[in-house]
Design an enzyme around this catalytic site. Structure first.
Site, short mmCIF file in Angstrom:
data_model
loop_
_atom_site.label_atom_id
_atom_site.label_comp_id
_atom_site.label_asym_id
_atom_site.label_seq_id
_atom_site.Cartn_x
_atom_site.Cartn_y
_atom_site.Cartn_z
N CYS A 1 0.97 -1.11 0.01
CA CYS A 1 -0.16 0.00 0.01
C CYS A 1 0.89 1.20 0.14
O CYS A 1 2.20 1.27 0.25
CB CYS A 1 -0.77 -0.16 1.29
SG CYS A 1 -1.90 -1.45 1.27
N GLY B 1 -0.08 0.38 -4.96
CA GLY B 1 -1.18 -0.47 -4.82
C GLY B 1 -2.27 -0.13 -5.92
O GLY B 1 -2.47 1.27 -6.07
N ASN C 1 0.12 1.15 5.68
CA ASN C 1 0.83 0.25 4.98
C ASN C 1 1.75 -0.80 5.66
O ASN C 1 2.44 -0.36 6.65
CB ASN C 1 1.82 1.16 4.21
CG ASN C 1 2.86 0.54 3.31
OD1 ASN C 1 4.13 0.92 3.09
ND2 ASN C 1 2.67 -0.67 2.70
N GLY C 2 1.66 -1.95 5.25
CA GLY C 2 2.36 -3.11 6.11
C GLY C 2 1.13 -4.29 6.34
O GLY C 2 0.03 -4.02 6.29
N TYR D 1 12.97 -3.88 -5.55
CA TYR D 1 11.85 -3.75 -6.51
C TYR D 1 10.66 -2.77 -6.21
O TYR D 1 10.14 -2.06 -7.10
CB TYR D 1 11.19 -5.15 -6.44
CG TYR D 1 9.83 -5.27 -7.37
CD1 TYR D 1 9.67 -5.27 -8.83
CD2 TYR D 1 8.56 -5.20 -6.64
CE1 TYR D 1 8.61 -5.44 -9.42
CE2 TYR D 1 7.42 -5.04 -7.32
CZ TYR D 1 7.45 -5.05 -8.72
OH TYR D 1 6.22 -5.21 -9.29
#
Ligand code: AMP
Length: 488
Positions: free
Chosen positions: A20, A46, A121-122, A261
């Site tokens: 996210c 995302g 996020n996570g 990445y």
């Protein structure tokens, strides 16, 4: 503390897999428009759903929907409807079944002290365990995301202020979290004590900005102030910025895969430019795995910076032997095996003239399921390459991520199921080589990986999980299907 890698069949195919981006701004008349722009710059984190929540004069305004930012916020009237000079936004990617509207963030709740919105996020690694307890105590969950556990823990806390409640709630969760939250006219940013996911603070004129990556500051012309520190909580209101470090300090373990990445190459994370890091990884890859060849060809876009580094170090010319169609999303977006195959064909095409009769070094950032590499190699061979040597700018991805990067179950991870020789044969290359874990750390400016204090979360390569995987062990113990699976 490190935890051993779980056995392949325990690694949770039904976990919520989320990658996210979060963004928040305080004190700007164009808050909603700036949040939409920030999220647009974070779109790579995302693409499944997006949402914005703003606040003005005691009222919250929200718009959330499936799809990307342009789908949801391209219409000016939507932005106009999101009133106020403070807000947060989120874009989400999840591969668990259908997209549930109620899972789209920011999540929102009316607490005793006022409205509360949160963007995460996570991944939390004990959310199911906590959720079961909360449900047994009568909490009614509205979504199937791990993030909602935080809302219930905050709502049921006996602590006085919202901040104390939040600290108490976060003290109970394990895993990775970079949060942007909104409580009335206060913007709150928090990063987990290991600092697994990124979060930065920026400034635009008199307003303050929180964002997953610096590329989201650049798009709105905000300046970078600093990274939020691991375990730091930051509160932004009309009095300015306050900071607290309420959690027990933990070893810093930022996700190294963000550099390989996930993050955008034009972002700088904790003082390291992502593009430069990728290029250095390519240089290290060439040092470790050099082979005589005529051209170095990246798998675009993910292999480009590493291939540039490889070419620079090896002296072999860099050529665009594969062309990417940019009007197709990331390969992983497609949820089924069959469509993923189709997706790869839609996305890449061999540049025949460049490849014909050449000895080709193909560079990509990582191999996950092996689908992309197999298709690309087939394409390069069909274009008349004399030989194909695949070079991967990371160690073999042999373990699932439980902290917020979407990697499949170990049973689907190519490197978990095959040796390098087997992978080479299946992909159909003349040779295949991966960067070593020490080589990765050298590229990150260290002398190698210190097993006692690695400095990064590299669990996907090493199986050394910095935060324990409570839900996974719990499921192993009671053999039950996860609550989330049944709901999702
Ligand atoms: P695969 O076909 O499964 O081997 O996918 C490998 C490709 O997917 C690599 O070229 C990466 O650029 C990309 N990739 C790696 N990890 C992820 C991820 N977590 N989400 C989306 N794409 C990824």
């Amino acid at each position: 503390m490190a935890y051993a890698s779980p056995p392949a069949n325990e690694s949770g195919a039904d976990k919520p897999r989320e990658e996210c981006g979060v963004f928040g701004i305080h004190g700007h008349a164009d808050a909603a428009a700036l949040i939409a722009l920030g999220l647009h710059a974070l779109q790579h984190r995302g693409q499944e759903a997006a949402g914005i929540v703003t606040f003005e004069d005691g009222r919250f305004f929200s718009h959330r929907g499936p799809g990307n930012i342009a789908d949801n916020f391209g219409d000016e009237s939507v932005i106009r409807g999101l009133q106020g000079n403070i807000g947060i936004g989120h874009n989400r990617y999840s591969t668990t079944g259908e997209t549930l509207a109620r899972n789209i963030q920011p999540l929102f709740a009316d607490l005793a002290s006022g409205g509360f919105a949160i963007a995460h996020n996570g991944n939390l690694t004990n959310a199911l365990t906590i959720r079961r307890k909360l449900v047994a105590d009568g909490c009614l969950f509205q979504s199937t995301t791990d993030t909602e556990v935080l809302i219930h823990l905050i709502a049921t806390s006996r602590a006085e202020s919202l901040v104390e409640r939040m600290v108490a709630a976060l003290g109970q969760v394990e895993g990775a979290y970079s949060l942007a939250a909104l409580h009335n006219d206060t913007l709150i940013g928090v990063r987990d004590p290991h600092g697994i996911r990124p979060l930065v603070l920026g400034r635009l004129e008199n307003s303050h900005v929180l964002a997953s990556e610096t590329c989201a500051l650049d798009i709105i012309g905000a300046s970078y102030v600093r990274d939020i520190a691991p375990g730091e909580m930051i509160l932004i209101d009309s009095d300015g910025v306050r900071t607290a470090h309420p959690f027990t300090p933990q070893p810093h373990r930022f996700c190294v895969f963000e550099y390989i990445y996930f993050a955008r190459p034009d972002s700088t994370i904790e003082g390291r430019n992502v593009y430069e890091s990728r290029k250095r990884i390519g240089i290290e890859l060439a040092r470790e795995t050099h082979i005589p060849a005529d051209i170095v060809v990246p798998v675009p876009d993910s292999g480009v910076p590493a291939a540039l580094g490889y070419a620079e170090q090896s002296g072999i010319p860099y050529e665009l032997g594969i062309i990417r169609n940019h009007y197709v999303g990331r390969t992983f977006i497609e949820p089924t095996e069959r469509i993923r195959h189709l997706g790869v064909k839609l996305k890449h095409n061999a540049n025949n003239e460049v490849i014909r009769d050449k000895r080709v070094v193909l560079v990509d950032d990582s191999i996950v399921r092996g689908t992309t590499s197999t298709k690309i190699v087939e394409m390069v061979r069909a274009a008349g390459a004399r030989s194909v040597h695949m070079r991967i700018a990371s160690p073999p991805t042999a373990n699932s991520c439980f902290y917020g990067v979407d990697t499949p179950d170990r049973s689907e991870l190519f490197a978990a199921q095959n040796t390098v020789e087997e992978m080479a044969r299946i992909i159909g290359v003349d040779s295949l080589a991966f960067l070593s874990i020490d080589g990765l750390y050298r590229a990150m400016g260290e002398t190698g990986r210190d097993p006692d204090s690695p400095g990064y979360c590299d669990a996907c390569f090493t199986g050394d999980y910095p935060v324990r995987l409570t839900d996974l062990s719990g499921r192993k113990a009671d053999g039950q299907l996860s609550f989330m699976t049944r709901l999702a």
